[in-house]
Enzyme design. Structure first.
Site, short mmCIF file in Angstrom:
data_model
loop_
_atom_site.label_atom_id
_atom_site.label_comp_id
_atom_site.label_asym_id
_atom_site.label_seq_id
_atom_site.Cartn_x
_atom_site.Cartn_y
_atom_site.Cartn_z
N ASP A 756 0.80 -1.14 0.01
CA ASP A 756 -0.06 -0.09 -0.02
C ASP A 756 0.82 1.29 -0.18
OD1 ASP A 756 -2.18 1.68 0.08
OD2 ASP A 756 -3.06 0.89 1.61
C1 BGC Z 1 -5.03 3.49 0.36
C2 BGC Z 1 -5.39 2.40 -0.81
C3 BGC Z 1 -5.21 3.21 -2.26
C4 BGC Z 1 -3.70 3.72 -2.25
C5 BGC Z 1 -3.61 4.65 -3.53
C6 BGC Z 1 -3.83 4.16 0.21
O1 BGC Z 1 -3.89 5.43 1.22
O2 BGC Z 1 -5.21 2.79 1.50
O3 BGC Z 1 -6.44 1.97 -0.75
O4 BGC Z 1 -5.29 2.24 -3.21
O5 BGC Z 1 -3.66 4.80 -1.18
O6 BGC Z 1 -4.15 6.00 -3.47
#
Ligand code: BGC
Length: 908
Positions: A756
């Site tokens: 993530d």
């Molecule tokens: C979130 C993800 C997301 C990623 C990209 C993160 O903060 O937890 O779900 O896909 O950011 O935006």
């Protein structure tokens, strides 16, 4: 951002939807996902006049905030939807005043910054003003009032068990009481996720409750279709609505309720959602699977069969009412008590009928893999079916079933043995479940344990790292001789491959050169950039091997991309990764806002889910997107999780099935893929990057990993995104047992794993664990330093220097101390020294370290001070083989991706 995006952000003009044909599907899906909870005959609406109230009437929430937000040009409000359906609204002036008020509040607001508004889609949701006497008088031209209750949520924020969030605000209560005194009937529309609904029984005249959810851009039209009876309700709950919040099993520990927000311990174990309510005899307000219709259905099981492969139920659904409708047949299984405690029942199968005309019937067949009846036995590290009676309950929701058949098992059978991994780091005090006596009923289906063939499914992944070395070149492993062993140390082996110094990725695609030969030919600097996204990327040029020119096109960008530095020189395409689960999150550009994940699951319609996935992928095509960062698959452990709207359910089976259907849909379009997320146990937003979820192996296997397992085994997702949190003390992204042994070794996952965005784990550990792509990015230089023995770097004051370790769209999330290979430790046997010049102050951090024995300070004759740190020198601990393995998986993903097609078009 490209020009189109910049214009969109500055002017608010998002342009046209690239796939307007999605509109009808979104409307149908939304109406299939809304749930009718209560109806005292007021619905479908009888007249053509309605008084519409509530903050959500003119401006409903159509999706959540953060990465789950979708920029869509003209979402249809409840007000607009009703008008489109020919309904006259008697509260027009109130609605105008409410809209003007919300606009003014937002204009004045200083609490939300540019990113909040332009990236996360946050706005201030103002209370609607109470209708004044004149407005009320005018509104009373209708005898029915519709009141739209609105709530929003999103990443990084959990909801609260407080008035105005989980509970009605005083203001909303006053509003509803006022309406109750003035209207014969009130319909409350719930534009929210789960909340307390007791008010609907306390305030008179609330004759109907409609769970609208966050229904996407066609929400208003879909709702109007249902309220007017143009369409019939067929959605069913994917969560339990409790009588009181404290009835939820995690209420006492969720998001720091026990004072430990960073360490949620899942003491409720496998008893999540209805498994808890049903097992411990707690009456819900609305049970899991519940949903009314304007018609009635009779559900009769015609036949049942079982062998060691499948249990098959043939069920007839007859429409005994007066309106056409669809029903969901749900099958729950009550397993026999034995060595392992069992929940009262668990969902094991479901099917949704087509539209059945009054008086007509449809027969559905529900096939349940027999092994899915097994429970996880930690002691044996195996899925076992214990001896006894398995009651197959068939019906319309979890509290409306009949035992149609009983699988009678003569002795305990081990159906699958698996790797003994992911041990819990904390003692779990699971509740003691009562023992239910399962008397055989209905059709008897006998199974003999002796006929069960145990599947041996432990991970066969070898604990070694392979480095491909071009023939005729030297390679010395820096890690094999190193006394420091990372967790799960793997010795590095070398394999010699053909020396192909001029190879390009295009040669790999055309089969001229093998993938191993290609990665063996790449310098570490290139490998480090292939395995990281572009946030924080530094340039590192290589001589062109393709001899081609790149005609780059400007594409909108959003959540992240893989490196684009080697498109021309090496022929490696750049993949665009976009959020989110309910539509393309693309700042400044128009995209279809689908009903959110929870709503898609509430349709209980896998065929529709697949259609939604395919429609999503068409929009990915329009925006040249390779990977959609969704679906979100975390379990609704508690109704207050801020991202529940993105996730599907409190039930893992429904979660897995819905995700698999959606994934099949997206991936039916060539070159497009999903990223199922957040793997795993990211069930709260509070302390999401720093928290440690402690969960028993059984609860992991049966609840928190089960949905992911179903999605991986049934739909082969292109990628998986690990979560921010630690699981049983180890970052999920660095957890080799999770990412390699379980996901790849047991479940057979072939694709790419990414972190993530800005996960705070040790990046070398991530790569070593088999997490291939560090997103949104990471400094290549830092990564490369883990391949060398590196001395720590100190500031003038004797403390260690710091650099940015992770950031999220420019916002610094954590700093990395420049310890290099050295780890400070009072018991360590190595030392690192630095001198603080005469006249300079020694830092407070050093003085603290002296107190705990990690550092000493000695005065030198010249007035300077020698600071000596104690610790362990780890030396080099990331191997080239780890980087190559991750790079290979990134490249394999790219090989079959739409990004490859795009690159071929750009290279002349
Ligand atoms: C979130 C993800 C997301 C990623 C990209 C993160 O903060 O937890 O779900 O896909 O950011 O935006």
């Amino acid at each position: 951002m490209n020009l189109q995006q910049v214009k969109g952000v500055l002017t608010g003009n998002l342009g046209k939807l690239p796939c307007p044909e999605n509109t009808a599907l979104v409307r149908r899906a939304a109406s299939n996902g809304m749930v009718l909870l209560k109806n005292n005959g007021v619905l479908p609406l009888k007249g053509k006049k309605v008084a519409l109230f509530g903050a959500g009437a003119g401006n409903p929430v159509y999706c959540g905030t953060g990465s789950g937000f979708v920029f869509t040009p003209n979402p249809v409000s409840v007000e607009q939807g009703l008008k489109n359906a020919g309904i006259t609204l008697t509260s027009e002036s109130y609605l105008k005043r409410t809209a003007a008020n919300e606009k003014a509040v937002n204009k004045k607001d200083k609490s939300l910054n540019f990113l909040d508004r332009k990236w996360s889609g946050k706005t201030i949701l103002a209370d609607a003003p109470l209708p004044n006497a004149q407005e009320l008088e005018a509104a009373k031209a209708a005898d029915t009032a519709i009141y739209v209750l609105r709530r929003n949520a999103g990443e990084e924020n959990d909801r609260k068990a407080e008035k105005g969030d989980y509970y009605l605000s005083d203001f909303e209560r006053a509003d509803l009481e006022l309406l109750s005194r003035n209207f014969a009937h009130i319909v409350v529309v719930l534009n929210t996720c789960v909340m307390d609904l007791n008010f609907a029984n306390e305030i008179p005249h609330i004759d109907a409750l409609v769970y609208m959810g966050l229904a996407g851009m066609e929400g208003g039209n879909a709702l109007a279709d249902l309220l007017t009876g143009k369409a019939n309700f067929s959605g069913h709950l994917t969560d339990t609505f409790a009588k009181q919040y404290s009835d939820y099993p995690a209420a006492a520990t969720f998001a720091g309720a026990d004072g430990k927000p960073e360490h949620p311990v899942y003491h409720e174990d496998i008893f999540v959602g209805y498994r808890h309510f049903d097992t411990f005899g707690i009456e819900p307000l609305y049970p899991f699977g519940y949903g009314l219709s304007y018609t009635d259905f009779e559900v009769i099981t015609l036949d049942a069969e079982a062998d060691w492969q499948n249990i098959t139920l043939t069920v007839q659904v007859k429409n005994t009412g007066k309106m056409a409708g669809r029903e969901v047949v749900q099958v729950y299984v009550s397993s026999p008590a034995g060595k392992l405690p069992k929940p009262y029942q668990e969902l094991k199968g479901y099917a949704k009928t087509g539209l059945i005309a009054p008086g007509k019937a449809e027969t559905v067949t529900i096939t349940i893999p027999t092994e899915s009846l097994a429970s996880f036995d930690e002691a044996a590290s195996a899925w076992v079916m214990e001896m006894g009676n398995y009651l197959l309950r068939v019906g319309k929701h979890s509290r409306n079933t009949q035992v149609a058949a009983t699988v009678i098992l003569d002795a305990t059978a081990i159906v699958r043995t698996v790797t003994d991994i992911l041990h819990c780091d904390t003692e779990i005090h699971a509740p003691t479940a009562p023992v239910f006596e399962n008397k055989a009923e209905g059709i008897a289906l006998n199974l003999n344990a002796a006929d069960c063939v145990t599947i041996e499914n432990s991970s066969k992944v070898e604990k070694k790292t392979v480095t491909y070395v071009p023939q005729g070149t030297d390679y010395n492993s820096s890690i094999n001789g190193n006394p420091f062993q990372m967790p799960w140390f793997c010795p590095e082996e070398t394999v010699t491959v053909k020396n192909c110094p001029d190879a390009t990725f295009l040669d790999v695609v055309s089969g001229k050169v093998s993938m191993e030969e290609f990665v063996a030919s790449l310098p570490d600097g290139v490998l480090a950039r292939i395995v990281t996204g572009t946030l924080e990327e530094t340039p590192y040029a290589v001589e062109s091997r393709t001899g081609k020119k790149l005609k780059k096109i400007s594409l909108p960008q959003s959540s992240g991309t893989t490196t684009g530095q080697y498109m021309q020189s090496l022929g490696i395409p750049q993949a665009l990764l976009f959020d989110g689960p309910a539509g393309v999150h693309i700042i400044g550009c128009a995209a279809t806002a689908f009903p959110v994940g929870m709503m898609a699951a509430q349709t209980w319609d896998d065929a529709l889910g697949q259609e939604l996935g395919k429609a999503y992928a068409r929009e990915m095509e329009a925006y040249h997107i390779t990977i959609a960062l969704g679906p979100g698959m975390n379990i609704h452990r508690d109704p207050l999780c801020g991202r529940n709207f993105e996730y599907y359910s409190e039930d893992p089976f429904l979660t897995g099935k819905t995700a698999a259907a959606y994934t099949r849909g997206v991936q039916s379009v060539k070159g497009r893929g999903v990223s199922i997320k957040h793997f795993a146990a990211n069930n709260q937003e509070t302390c999401r990057t720093t928290g440690n979820s402690s969960i028993s192996v059984r609860a992991l296997r049966e609840i928190y990993l089960r949905g992911f397992e179903i999605a991986v085994r049934e739909s082969d997702p292109m990628t998986v995104m690990t979560s921010y949190n630690e699981l049983n003390g180890v970052h999920t992204s660095s957890n080799r047992e999770l990412v390699t042994d379980l996901l790849r070794g047991e479940w057979g996952f072939q694709g790419l794993v990414m972190t993530d965005w800005g996960t705070t784990s040790e990046k070398a550990f991530d790569l070593h664990a088999g997490n291939d792509l560090i997103m949104g990015g990471y400094r290549a230089e830092k990564l490369l330093s883990y391949m060398r023995a590196e001395a720590p770097q100190f500031g003038e004051d004797g403390s260690v220097s710091e650099i940015v370790k992770s950031s999220h769209f420019g916002i610094v999330k954590s700093y990395l101390s420049q310890w290099g290979s050295f780890v400070p430790d009072a018991n360590g046997t190595d030392t690192a020294e630095t001198t603080v010049a005469a006249g300079k102050e020694v830092s407070e951090k050093v003085r603290e370290a002296v107190k705990n024995g990690t550092a000493t300070i000695r005065d030198n004759a010249d007035g300077s001070k020698l600071v000596t740190w104690k610790g362990t020198n780890r030396g080099a601990y990331l191997s080239r083989g780890d980087m190559q393995a991750c790079a290979i998986r990134v490249l394999k993903m790219l090989m079959d991706s739409s990004a490859m097609d795009d690159l071929n078009n750009m290279l002349k």
